[in-house]
Write a protein that holds these residues in place. Structure first.
Motif, PDB file in Angstrom:
ATOM      1  N   PHE A   9       0.845  -1.189   0.000  1.00 53.94           N
ATOM      2  CA  PHE A   9       0.000   0.000   0.000  1.00 53.94           C
ATOM      3  C   PHE A   9       0.882   1.242   0.000  1.00 53.94           C
ATOM      4  O   PHE A   9       2.093   1.179   0.296  1.00 53.94           O
ATOM      5  CB  PHE A   9      -0.951   0.004   1.206  1.00 53.94           C
ATOM      6  N   VAL A  10       0.277   2.377  -0.358  1.00 52.76           N
ATOM      7  CA  VAL A  10       0.971   3.662  -0.313  1.00 52.76           C
ATOM      8  C   VAL A  10       0.347   4.481   0.810  1.00 52.76           C
ATOM      9  O   VAL A  10      -0.830   4.307   1.147  1.00 52.76           O
ATOM     10  CB  VAL A  10       0.860   4.404  -1.663  1.00 52.76           C
ATOM     11  N   TYR A  11       1.151   5.345   1.394  1.00 55.35           N
ATOM     12  CA  TYR A  11       0.663   6.122   2.534  1.00 55.35           C
ATOM     13  C   TYR A  11       1.512   7.375   2.718  1.00 55.35           C
ATOM     14  O   TYR A  11       2.622   7.485   2.200  1.00 55.35           O
ATOM     15  CB  TYR A  11       0.692   5.274   3.805  1.00 55.35           C
ATOM     16  N   GLN A  12       0.951   8.312   3.466  1.00 55.34           N
ATOM     17  CA  GLN A  12       1.670   9.501   3.893  1.00 55.34           C
ATOM     18  C   GLN A  12       1.895   9.386   5.391  1.00 55.34           C
ATOM     19  O   GLN A  12       0.927   9.379   6.162  1.00 55.34           O
ATOM     20  CB  GLN A  12       0.862  10.760   3.572  1.00 55.34           C
ATOM     21  N   PRO A  13       3.122   9.237   5.837  1.00 56.49           N
ATOM     22  CA  PRO A  13       3.374   9.059   7.273  1.00 56.49           C
ATOM     23  C   PRO A  13       2.989  10.304   8.078  1.00 56.49           C
ATOM     24  O   PRO A  13       2.994  11.421   7.554  1.00 56.49           O
ATOM     25  CB  PRO A  13       4.879   8.795   7.333  1.00 56.49           C
ATOM     26  N   THR A  14       2.657  10.089   9.325  1.00 56.22           N
ATOM     27  CA  THR A  14       2.335  11.199  10.227  1.00 56.22           C
ATOM     28  C   THR A  14       3.487  11.424  11.195  1.00 56.22           C
ATOM     29  O   THR A  14       4.282  10.515  11.446  1.00 56.22           O
ATOM     30  CB  THR A  14       1.053  10.900  11.013  1.00 56.22           C
TER      31      THR A  14
END
Length: 312
Positions: A9-14
């Motif tokens: 999956f792709v994501y934007q880290p926090t």
């Protein structure tokens, strides 16, 4: 934010802002995926989600085809492999360093600017043909391929799965002998600073890189008629004394005279018996191969002198 896709999956880290303490979302997209139970995470290097998805598809496609995956694999070059290989030989004080350096130079002529992932079995076969066109012996090509293979192994996870290395058959590479006229033919084509090196190897049967080129004048006793190899310097760590035959004494006496003249001209002490303008000789393989080729003996190796001396 995550977007699932197959095994990844792709994501934007926090992250938490150190000033305000508030939780924020990074602008750069990342991808996470698993291949054969191993988890990979890498940055897509973009704030565009479509770019991250495209990179994830590429990684999963490579994995499905059985090709190596991971960010390091696409970044590793032939030069990285060469550096890792040579650093390993230097760090461990390997006596065969000069031979590997020579192999790397030939490999570099063909694989320069190549990515490691692009060095496939087909490319290795093309290299073999390239070196055969240059009239390199099978044994020489095998040593070069072995050096490259070791570079791949030392690089480990940076290159993933090794390409298949197909070695050539070596015909009688360990059975060569020099007849006197053959040796003289090779000697004629050697550079002047290498002629006494191989004359001594021809007489004594000592190994060129580790036992002949390492001799200093402290190992030569013209008065007592001995050439000495100290304990720990030979392959079996035993010392060795070789009597100065008239031919060997003549070679060493001439070398001493040339060395003393150079010392007077340069006003410096030269401890090495064999040298090039006062500096230790590190590499001789290219000159040896060329001299053998010009003498009509392209498949001969320096180790043949060792067998010849024993027979003589």
């Amino acid at each position: 934010m995550k977007k699932a896709r197959g095994l990844g999956f792709v994501y934007q880290p926090t992250y938490r802002d150190q000033v305000t303490g508030k939780q924020k979302t990074a602008s750069t997209w990342w991808l996470q995926y698993s291949v054969r139970g191993k988890r990979y995470r890498e940055s897509a290097g973009s704030s565009n989600q479509a770019v991250a998805v495209k990179l994830l598809k590429k990684r999963l496609g490579a994995a499905a085809e059985g090709r190596p995956v991971g960010p390091d694999i696409e970044k590793t070059t032939f030069e990285d492999l060469a550096r890792i290989l040579l650093d390993n030989y230097r760090a461990n004080g390997r006596r065969s360093l000069s031979r590997v350096e020579d192999a790397v130079e030939h490999l570099r002529e063909f694989f320069d600017d190549s990515m490691a992932i692009d060095i496939t079995e087909d490319r290795l076969s093309a290299y073999i043909v390239h070196r055969q066109d240059q009239e390199a012996a099978n044994a020489t090509i095998n040593r070069e391929l072995a050096a490259l293979k070791r570079g791949f192994r030392l690089a480990g996870k940076k290159v993933g799965q090794l390409p298949r290395f197909q070695m050539l058959q070596e015909n009688n590479t360990r059975k060569g002998f020099f007849e006197p006229d053959q040796f003289q033919a090779v000697l004629k084509h050697l550079p002047e600073h290498l002629k006494p090196v191989f004359q001594v190897a021809y007489i004594t049967g000592w190994r060129v890189p580790s036992e002949v080129l390492t001799r200093k004048w402290q190992h030569v006793d013209l008065a007592a008629n001995w050439l000495r190899l100290d304990p720990g310097e030979s392959k079996n760590s035993e010392g060795r004394m070789f009597p100065l035959t008239p031919e060997l004494r003549d070679v060493l006496s001439q070398q001493l005279e040339k060395t003393r003249q150079l010392e007077m001209a340069t006003e410096r002490v030269i401890p090495w018996v064999f040298h090039r303008n006062g500096k230790p000789i590190k590499d001789y393989y290219g000159a040896w191969d060329e001299a053998c080729r010009l003498a009509g003996l392209p498949d001969r190796i320096a180790h043949d002198l060792r067998r010849t001396a024993v027979r003589n």
